[in-house]
Design a protein around this motif. Structure first.
Motif, PDB file in Angstrom:
ATOM      1  N   SER A   1     -39.965  42.525  60.445  1.00 25.54           N
ATOM      2  CA  SER A   1     -40.466  42.004  61.722  1.00 25.54           C
ATOM      3  C   SER A   1     -40.877  40.544  61.588  1.00 25.54           C
ATOM      4  O   SER A   1     -40.653  39.741  62.502  1.00 25.54           O
ATOM      5  N   TYR A   2     -41.442  40.202  60.444  1.00 26.02           N
ATOM      6  CA  TYR A   2     -41.838  38.810  60.210  1.00 26.02           C
ATOM      7  C   TYR A   2     -40.616  37.901  60.157  1.00 26.02           C
ATOM      8  O   TYR A   2     -40.613  36.820  60.777  1.00 26.02           O
ATOM      9  N   LEU A   3     -39.568  38.333  59.469  1.00 27.24           N
ATOM     10  CA  LEU A   3     -38.343  37.526  59.402  1.00 27.24           C
ATOM     11  C   LEU A   3     -37.713  37.366  60.782  1.00 27.24           C
ATOM     12  O   LEU A   3     -37.264  36.273  61.152  1.00 27.24           O
ATOM     13  N   LYS A   4     -37.713  38.430  61.539  1.00 23.58           N
ATOM     14  CA  LYS A   4     -37.139  38.360  62.886  1.00 23.58           C
ATOM     15  C   LYS A   4     -37.966  37.445  63.782  1.00 23.58           C
ATOM     16  O   LYS A   4     -37.405  36.649  64.561  1.00 23.58           O
ATOM     17  N   TYR A   5     -39.280  37.555  63.664  1.00 26.88           N
ATOM     18  CA  TYR A   5     -40.164  36.729  64.492  1.00 26.88           C
ATOM     19  C   TYR A   5     -39.973  35.247  64.166  1.00 26.88           C
ATOM     20  O   TYR A   5     -39.881  34.408  65.077  1.00 26.88           O
ATOM     21  N   MET A   6     -39.908  34.904  62.909  1.00 24.37           N
ATOM     22  CA  MET A   6     -39.712  33.512  62.523  1.00 24.37           C
ATOM     23  C   MET A   6     -38.356  32.995  62.971  1.00 24.37           C
ATOM     24  O   MET A   6     -38.234  31.855  63.445  1.00 24.37           O
ATOM     25  N   ASP A   7     -37.322  33.837  62.849  1.00 29.70           N
ATOM     26  CA  ASP A   7     -35.985  33.415  63.264  1.00 29.70           C
ATOM     27  C   ASP A   7     -35.938  33.179  64.774  1.00 29.70           C
ATOM     28  O   ASP A   7     -35.385  32.173  65.235  1.00 29.70           O
ATOM     29  N   GLU A   8     -36.538  34.101  65.542  1.00 35.38           N
ATOM     30  CA  GLU A   8     -36.526  33.930  66.998  1.00 35.38           C
ATOM     31  C   GLU A   8     -37.338  32.710  67.415  1.00 35.38           C
ATOM     32  O   GLU A   8     -36.929  31.976  68.328  1.00 35.38           O
ATOM     33  N   THR A   9     -38.451  32.490  66.744  1.00 30.81           N
ATOM     34  CA  THR A   9     -39.284  31.333  67.099  1.00 30.81           C
ATOM     35  C   THR A   9     -38.545  30.030  66.851  1.00 30.81           C
ATOM     36  O   THR A   9     -38.510  29.125  67.702  1.00 30.81           O
ATOM     37  N   ASN A  10     -37.904  29.915  65.686  1.00 35.73           N
ATOM     38  CA  ASN A  10     -37.187  28.678  65.347  1.00 35.73           C
ATOM     39  C   ASN A  10     -35.976  28.472  66.245  1.00 35.73           C
ATOM     40  O   ASN A  10     -35.698  27.363  66.688  1.00 35.73           O
ATOM     41  N   ARG A  11     -35.252  29.554  66.490  1.00 35.80           N
ATOM     42  CA  ARG A  11     -34.051  29.418  67.332  1.00 35.80           C
ATOM     43  C   ARG A  11     -34.422  29.126  68.780  1.00 35.80           C
ATOM     44  O   ARG A  11     -33.696  28.420  69.479  1.00 35.80           O
ATOM     45  N   SER A  12     -35.531  29.678  69.257  1.00 35.77           N
ATOM     46  CA  SER A  12     -35.973  29.377  70.621  1.00 35.77           C
ATOM     47  C   SER A  12     -36.284  27.893  70.763  1.00 35.77           C
ATOM     48  O   SER A  12     -35.907  27.258  71.752  1.00 35.77           O
ATOM     49  N   THR A  13     -36.927  27.332  69.761  1.00 35.82           N
ATOM     50  CA  THR A  13     -37.218  25.901  69.791  1.00 35.82           C
ATOM     51  C   THR A  13     -35.945  25.080  69.803  1.00 35.82           C
ATOM     52  O   THR A  13     -35.788  24.112  70.563  1.00 35.82           O
ATOM     53  N   SER A  14     -34.985  25.466  68.965  1.00 38.73           N
ATOM     54  CA  SER A  14     -33.725  24.724  68.889  1.00 38.73           C
ATOM     55  C   SER A  14     -32.942  24.843  70.193  1.00 38.73           C
ATOM     56  O   SER A  14     -32.329  23.872  70.662  1.00 38.73           O
ATOM     57  N   ARG A  15     -32.964  26.037  70.789  1.00 37.94           N
ATOM     58  CA  ARG A  15     -32.216  26.222  72.034  1.00 37.94           C
ATOM     59  C   ARG A  15     -32.782  25.357  73.154  1.00 37.94           C
ATOM     60  O   ARG A  15     -32.030  24.771  73.942  1.00 37.94           O
ATOM     61  N   GLU A  16     -34.095  25.269  73.242  1.00 32.31           N
ATOM     62  CA  GLU A  16     -34.691  24.445  74.291  1.00 32.31           C
ATOM     63  C   GLU A  16     -34.333  22.972  74.111  1.00 32.31           C
ATOM     64  O   GLU A  16     -34.020  22.271  75.087  1.00 32.31           O
ATOM     65  N   MET A  17     -34.369  22.515  72.873  1.00 32.73           N
ATOM     66  CA  MET A  17     -34.011  21.109  72.636  1.00 32.73           C
ATOM     67  C   MET A  17     -32.528  20.871  72.875  1.00 32.73           C
ATOM     68  O   MET A  17     -32.125  19.830  73.407  1.00 32.73           O
ATOM     69  N   LEU A  18     -31.674  21.846  72.508  1.00 28.82           N
ATOM     70  CA  LEU A  18     -30.232  21.703  72.761  1.00 28.82           C
ATOM     71  C   LEU A  18     -29.926  21.664  74.258  1.00 28.82           C
ATOM     72  O   LEU A  18     -29.042  20.920  74.698  1.00 28.82           O
ATOM     73  N   ALA A  19     -30.666  22.469  75.017  1.00 31.42           N
ATOM     74  CA  ALA A  19     -30.447  22.467  76.468  1.00 31.42           C
ATOM     75  C   ALA A  19     -30.780  21.099  77.060  1.00 31.42           C
ATOM     76  O   ALA A  19     -30.047  20.577  77.924  1.00 31.42           O
ATOM     77  N   THR A  20     -31.885  20.502  76.594  1.00 29.14           N
ATOM     78  CA  THR A  20     -32.269  19.184  77.092  1.00 29.14           C
ATOM     79  C   THR A  20     -31.230  18.135  76.733  1.00 29.14           C
ATOM     80  O   THR A  20     -30.829  17.292  77.565  1.00 29.14           O
ATOM     81  N   LEU A  21     -30.780  18.162  75.465  1.00 29.50           N
ATOM     82  CA  LEU A  21     -29.783  17.180  75.025  1.00 29.50           C
ATOM     83  C   LEU A  21     -28.435  17.391  75.713  1.00 29.50           C
ATOM     84  O   LEU A  21     -27.719  16.411  76.002  1.00 29.50           O
ATOM     85  N   THR A  22     -28.069  18.626  75.992  1.00 29.20           N
ATOM     86  CA  THR A  22     -26.798  18.894  76.692  1.00 29.20           C
ATOM     87  C   THR A  22     -26.829  18.308  78.105  1.00 29.20           C
ATOM     88  O   THR A  22     -25.835  17.723  78.582  1.00 29.20           O
ATOM     89  N   LYS A  23     -27.978  18.457  78.755  1.00 27.07           N
ATOM     90  CA  LYS A  23     -28.108  17.885  80.097  1.00 27.07           C
ATOM     91  C   LYS A  23     -27.977  16.366  80.046  1.00 27.07           C
ATOM     92  O   LYS A  23     -27.288  15.757  80.876  1.00 27.07           O
ATOM     93  N   ASP A  24     -28.638  15.746  79.059  1.00 30.04           N
ATOM     94  CA  ASP A  24     -28.553  14.288  78.918  1.00 30.04           C
ATOM     95  C   ASP A  24     -27.116  13.865  78.621  1.00 30.04           C
ATOM     96  O   ASP A  24     -26.632  12.835  79.114  1.00 30.04           O
ATOM     97  N   LYS A  25     -26.430  14.660  77.815  1.00 33.10           N
ATOM     98  CA  LYS A  25     -25.049  14.310  77.445  1.00 33.10           C
ATOM     99  C   LYS A  25     -24.131  14.326  78.674  1.00 33.10           C
ATOM    100  O   LYS A  25     -23.280  13.441  78.852  1.00 33.10           O
TER     101      LYS A  25
END
Length: 772
Positions: free
Chosen positions: A164-188
């Motif tokens: 559960s800890y590994l899954k939680y850390m993976d989801e937390t990190n990927r959620s952060t990356s997805r939000e930043m990717l969405a912002t950069l995709t819009k700018d692109k």
């Protein structure tokens, strides 16, 4: 004549903490069976607990956290420092409600056990109580342990929590990356749309002017060489770079802001800020300013100069020359200062907490963005002005050049966004690699209860409980338990131990055991006492005998001791100086108008008066001076010079002088007598006298400078024989009183005495004669 007040060779130890501890340890030893009983009882309770306690089993796993190879760390040491600083946070994440609730959902019915009776919303708290999460800092390892009633359940819980800890850390990190990717995709998309529009317009302008897309064509007669056009071109290039920096600063500010708001790792952005204002910020935080930089440069220059001077000196002088040694010491000191400065700088950077860096780093990123934006706006204004001037000459050419620059700038910005998106996609784990280094296993051996631990605790509690019980009993029963305790407390030797004996029939001297039964084993203790007194250091011709309180048996003990001295062919004088309650006079039936008080008040010469008031009671070598009529001022009479003269005369006639004095705690008479004789002996009844009273009695003697020869232990019952060290072959001693058969060893002064007048001649005993 006053005696030498020198105390016995044994040092008093009652006022020292060590003596008190040793005394109590002796009490514990004397009551060791009670201590053993307490230890046995507590040990039995511990054994019962060990037998009935629920067995606990442990399972553990180890999680390793590393920096990914593709992470943008400046140095391995800095990456390690960043991980180390975040380990406590990741440790708390394991026991967070989100992770534990995820783990609780994975527990199947067969492993739930006690959880079945507990509400589901309490499972996370139960799991948190059974988990122990520790850190192995230098190894970047998190240890997860679970203690449960069942070994298989413990292993499953640890596995579920780690997953559960590994899954939680993976989801937390990927959620952060997805939000930043969405912002950069819009700018692109916006940049690409603007780029298409500008390229279309540029192509149209070039088509209208008949220009190729290549910037090298020149169909307008060398307009590229025009000063205004060249200036506009340079400003456009600078503006493009400024906008790129503004975009970078904007992206950096958004990243830091997002990390701060979501509790992410901000240390990875610290290295990106280490230029410009970031460098000044870091230098300020670790204690380096402009003055410090100047000082460091000056020291480094001085170190270089000193090294060169050292090489020159070594060519001329030997290595042991004072100038060479001095210069080498200076070089060493400078090197040490620079090394310590670097270490302090590194330590300061490591000690900076996230709570301190976060707001400052965010402020720094914002200032960086605003500075870049301001610089961009300034270049934009300059470019617009130059462009207007260029357009005045050739508006369309300027439009073409501007559009070409805009296209180039937009393409660079688009490339920058693509690079940032690529970095986020490759580092979706936020620069970390989390792996299970040691999975959980089933351990069939219980970890609790531990037999050794329970045994140790039982032993400690048993001994502690026994010591407390013994201490309480000792406090309640404040009496001496053994001769060793007497010697420790009083700092005095035990001269003899006299056990309780039945009262002999008869009256007067016939009740004295050493006279009535001189060959009996009961008389041996008094001969022992006689020998102990004889072998005491210093003169022991004149002795006063007293006790702590009435009824201790001092009179009976002294009467037997006097007979023992007389039987040893020593001419002995027994004086009853207890003028208040004359127990010796009553014991020997010498009550009458003659005695010590008569001598003290008589005006005749001391010798004549003494001879008239001394009686022979039928024992060879033994004379007795009774107390005489009871005076109104006993202490004043004993303090007179005439009493000193009586003792001085007696020591010229008798080999041994024994004086019976009142109890020392009752009156001051024993101290008065003690100062003019060779020493004092104190009779103690351990079954009656309290420890504090005895100590106070001995202290009163010592405070007045009276030499205490030792103590005589009286009235020992058979039950106390083992404690006081006799009970072999024949016992030692006894004690009994006169006219009191039930309480043997009690002084005769406790019995009612008949009052008489000083001139009552008829009361003088007729069976005794006066000593000539």
């Amino acid at each position: 004549m006053e005696n030498d007040a020198t105390t016995p060779s044994m040092e008093p130890a009652h006022n020292t903490a060590l003596a008190e501890v040793m005394r109590f340890l002796h009490i514990v030893w004397m009551r060791r069976m009670l201590l053993l009983l307490c230890v046995t009882v507590v040990g039995g309770l511990g054994a019962a607990y060990y037998t009935t306690a629920t067995r606990k089993y442990e399972s553990s796993a180890e999680v390793l956290i590393l920096q990914t190879p593709g992470s943008k760390g400046d140095k391995n040491d800095q990456s390690q420092f960043l991980i180390q600083s975040q380990l406590p946070t990741w440790q708390k994440v394991i026991t967070s409600d989100d992770v534990l609730e995820m783990a609780a959902k994975k527990i199947p019915a067969k492993f739930r056990g006690d959880l079945k009776t507990i509400p589901r919303d309490k499972w996370a708290a139960i799991l948190r109580g059974s988990l122990t999460v520790t850190l192995t800092r230098q190894a970047n390892v998190i240890n997860v342990r679970c203690i449960w009633n069942d070994p298989a359940t413990a292993q499953f819980i640890v596995t579920a929590v780690v997953d559960s800890y590994l899954k939680y850390m993976d989801e937390t990190n990927r959620s952060t990356s997805r939000e930043m990717l969405a912002t950069l995709t819009k700018d692109k998309k916006e940049v690409e749309q603007q780029l298409d529009e500008k390229e279309s317009r540029l192509n149209q302008l070039k088509s209208n002017l008949g220009l190729f897309l290549s910037s090298g064509n020149n169909q307008n007669g060398g307009h590229d060489d025009h000063l205004l056009v060249e200036r506009a071109r340079k400003l456009n290039t600078a503006l493009s770079e400024a906008k790129q920096k503004t975009a970078e600063a904007y992206n950096f500010y958004n990243s830091v802001n997002y990390a701060v708001r979501n509790g992410g790792d901000i240390h990875q952005y610290l290295s990106q800020a280490a230029d410009g204002i970031g460098s000044k910020f870091l230098e300020k935080e670790i204690g380096l300013g402009d003055g410090d930089n100047y000082t460091l440069v000056r020291f480094e220059q001085q170190l270089s100069d000193d090294r060169a001077a050292l090489q020159t000196l070594l060519l001329k002088l030997g290595p042991a020359h004072p100038d060479v040694v001095t210069l080498q010491g200076k070089i060493t000191s400078t090197e040490q200062y620079l090394a310590n400065r670097n270490v302090q700088t590194a330590e300061r950077l490591k000690q900076m907490r996230t709570s301190e860096l976060a707001p400052r780093l965010l402020q720094m990123a914002q200032q960086r963005y605003m500075q870049a934006q301001g610089h961009e706006q300034s270049l934009t204004r300059q470019f617009d002005h130059a462009n207007t001037e260029a357009l005045t000459m050739n508006g369309k050419l300027a439009d073409i050049e501007r559009l070409e620059s805009d296209v180039k700038r937009q393409r660079s910005y688009s490339d920058l966004i693509l690079d940032r998106m690529r970095d986020l996609d490759m580092g979706a784990d936020n620069g970390l690699r989390i792996r299970v280094m040691s999975p959980a296993k089933v351990s069939p051996k219980p970890v609790a209860p531990k037999l050794s631990l329970i045994g140790m605790i039982s032993l400690v509690l048993g001994v502690g409980f026994g010591v407390v019980v013994i201490y309480v009993l000792d406090a309640v029963d404040d009496r001496f338990k053994s001769p060793d305790e007497l010697q420790w407390q009083l700092g005095l030797p035990v001269l003899s131990m006299i056990r309780q004996m039945p009262q002999l029939p008869g009256n007067g001297i016939d009740t004295i055991v050493t006279f009535a039964k001189p060959d009996s084993i009961e008389s041996e203790c008094f001969r022992t006492l006689r020998s102990a007194i004889t072998f005491c250091q210093g003169d022991t011709q004149r002795i006063v005998v007293t006790s702590t309180e009435p009824g201790d048996g001092k009179t009976t003990t002294l009467a037997n001791l006097a007979v023992a001295f007389a039987q040893a062919k020593k001419k002995t004088l027994l004086i009853d100086a207890d003028l208040r309650r004359p127990g010796m006079t009553q014991l020997l039936e010498l009550k009458g108008p003659r005695g010590l008080s008569q001598v003290l008040r008589d005006t005749q010469p001391v010798v004549e008066s003494c001879l008239e008031n001394i009686f022979h009671i039928g024992v060879e070598n033994l004379d007795v001076m009774p107390s005489g009529p009871r005076p109104a001022n006993p202490s004043e009479l004993l303090s007179t010079e005439r009493f000193n003269d009586i003792i001085a005369w007696a020591e010229t006639v008798y080999d041994q002088i024994l004086i019976d004095a009142p109890p020392i705690l009752a009156v001051t008479d024993p101290a008065i007598i003690g100062r003019i004789v060779d020493g004092a002996m104190v009779v103690i009844r351990p079954d009656k006298n309290r420890r504090k009273m005895v100590v106070r009695a001995i202290e009163s003697f010592r405070s007045t400078g009276v030499r205490v020869l030792g103590i005589a232990v009286n009235h020992l019952a058979d039950s106390m024989s083992n404690e006081y060290g006799y009970g072999y072959g024949y016992g030692y001693g006894y004690g009994y009183g006169h006219d009191e058969a039930p309480e043997v060893g009690q002084d005769a002064d406790e019995t009612p005495s008949r009052s008489f007048e000083a001139d009552d001649e008829d009361d003088a005993p007729v069976s005794y004669r006066r000593a000539a």
